[in-house]
Design a protein around this motif. Structure first.
Motif, PDB file in Angstrom:
ATOM      1  N   ASP A 155      87.417  42.018  43.191  1.00 48.76           N
ATOM      2  CA  ASP A 155      88.600  42.872  43.318  1.00 48.76           C
ATOM      3  C   ASP A 155      88.837  43.708  42.064  1.00 48.76           C
ATOM      4  OD1 ASP A 155      89.127  41.930  45.920  1.00 48.76           O
ATOM      5  OD2 ASP A 155      90.086  40.150  45.088  1.00 48.76           O
TER       6      ASP A 155
ATOM      7  N   GLY B 159      87.435  54.066  41.254  1.00 43.78           N
ATOM      8  CA  GLY B 159      87.477  53.651  42.647  1.00 43.78           C
ATOM      9  C   GLY B 159      88.097  54.675  43.569  1.00 43.78           C
TER      10      GLY B 159
ATOM     11  N   ASP C 116      90.657  54.287  45.032  1.00 45.36           N
ATOM     12  CA  ASP C 116      92.107  54.218  44.804  1.00 45.36           C
ATOM     13  C   ASP C 116      92.592  55.238  43.771  1.00 45.36           C
ATOM     14  OD1 ASP C 116      90.789  52.933  42.727  1.00 45.36           O
ATOM     15  OD2 ASP C 116      92.299  51.384  42.496  1.00 45.36           O
TER      16      ASP C 116
ATOM     17  N   ASP D 106      81.114  48.701  47.547  1.00 45.68           N
ATOM     18  CA  ASP D 106      82.171  48.705  48.547  1.00 45.68           C
ATOM     19  C   ASP D 106      82.804  47.337  48.772  1.00 45.68           C
ATOM     20  OD1 ASP D 106      81.668  51.361  48.793  1.00 45.68           O
ATOM     21  OD2 ASP D 106      81.042  51.308  50.890  1.00 45.68           O
TER      22      ASP D 106
ATOM     23  N   HIS E 166      90.161  48.940  46.463  1.00 45.34           N
ATOM     24  CA  HIS E 166      89.316  49.523  47.498  1.00 45.34           C
ATOM     25  C   HIS E 166      87.923  49.715  46.897  1.00 45.34           C
ATOM     26  CE1 HIS E 166      88.828  50.951  51.443  1.00 45.34           C
ATOM     27  NE2 HIS E 166      89.090  52.226  51.291  1.00 45.34           N
TER      28      HIS E 166
ATOM     29  N   ARG F  22      84.299  45.909  46.536  1.00 45.65           N
ATOM     30  CA  ARG F  22      85.353  45.989  45.520  1.00 45.65           C
ATOM     31  C   ARG F  22      84.997  45.234  44.234  1.00 45.65           C
ATOM     32  NH1 ARG F  22      88.215  44.033  49.865  1.00 45.65           N
ATOM     33  NH2 ARG F  22      89.006  42.322  48.608  1.00 45.65           N
TER      34      ARG F  22
ATOM     35  N   HIS G  91      88.803  46.763  41.932  1.00 41.97           N
ATOM     36  CA  HIS G  91      89.708  47.790  42.439  1.00 41.97           C
ATOM     37  C   HIS G  91      90.194  47.326  43.813  1.00 41.97           C
ATOM     38  CE1 HIS G  91      88.998  51.152  39.541  1.00 41.97           C
ATOM     39  NE2 HIS G  91      87.898  50.457  39.307  1.00 41.97           N
TER      40      HIS G  91
END
Length: 93
Positions: free
Chosen positions: A60, A82, A84, A40, A64, A42, A62
């Protein structure tokens, strides 16, 4: 937190404490030398089992939560999925 356990000893062998939020997916590299995790925060992280260190972080990965990862059994290719609704393909060098 990701933990590597000995089944025969019922004991934790190594604790990898690098993620800043929940861990959603973990896999063992086909060579057995690395553990790869996603969560979580990312990020996707690569841990070396012998040195007990985080070797690489894809911050990062993703925009999210990263909810899943999978690895090709012979090629140095990993995919991540992800929240996303995207799947990304990564080449591990």
């Amino acid at each position: 937190t990701v933990r590597l356990w000995s089944i025969s000893k019922a004991a934790c062998l190594v604790t990898f404490d690098a993620h800043e939020n929940w861990v959603r997916s973990v896999l063992v590299h086909p060579t057995g030398n690395f553990i790869i995790s996603a969560g979580d925060d990312r990020s996707v992280r690569v841990f070396d089992v012998k040195s007990k260190r985080c070797l690489r972080t894809i911050d990062d990965a993703h925009p999210h939560f990263v909810t899943s990862i999978a690895m090709h059994h012979t090629l140095p290719i990993m995919v991540s999925g992800g929240v996303d609704h995207t799947v990304k393909c990564w080449q591990l060098d």
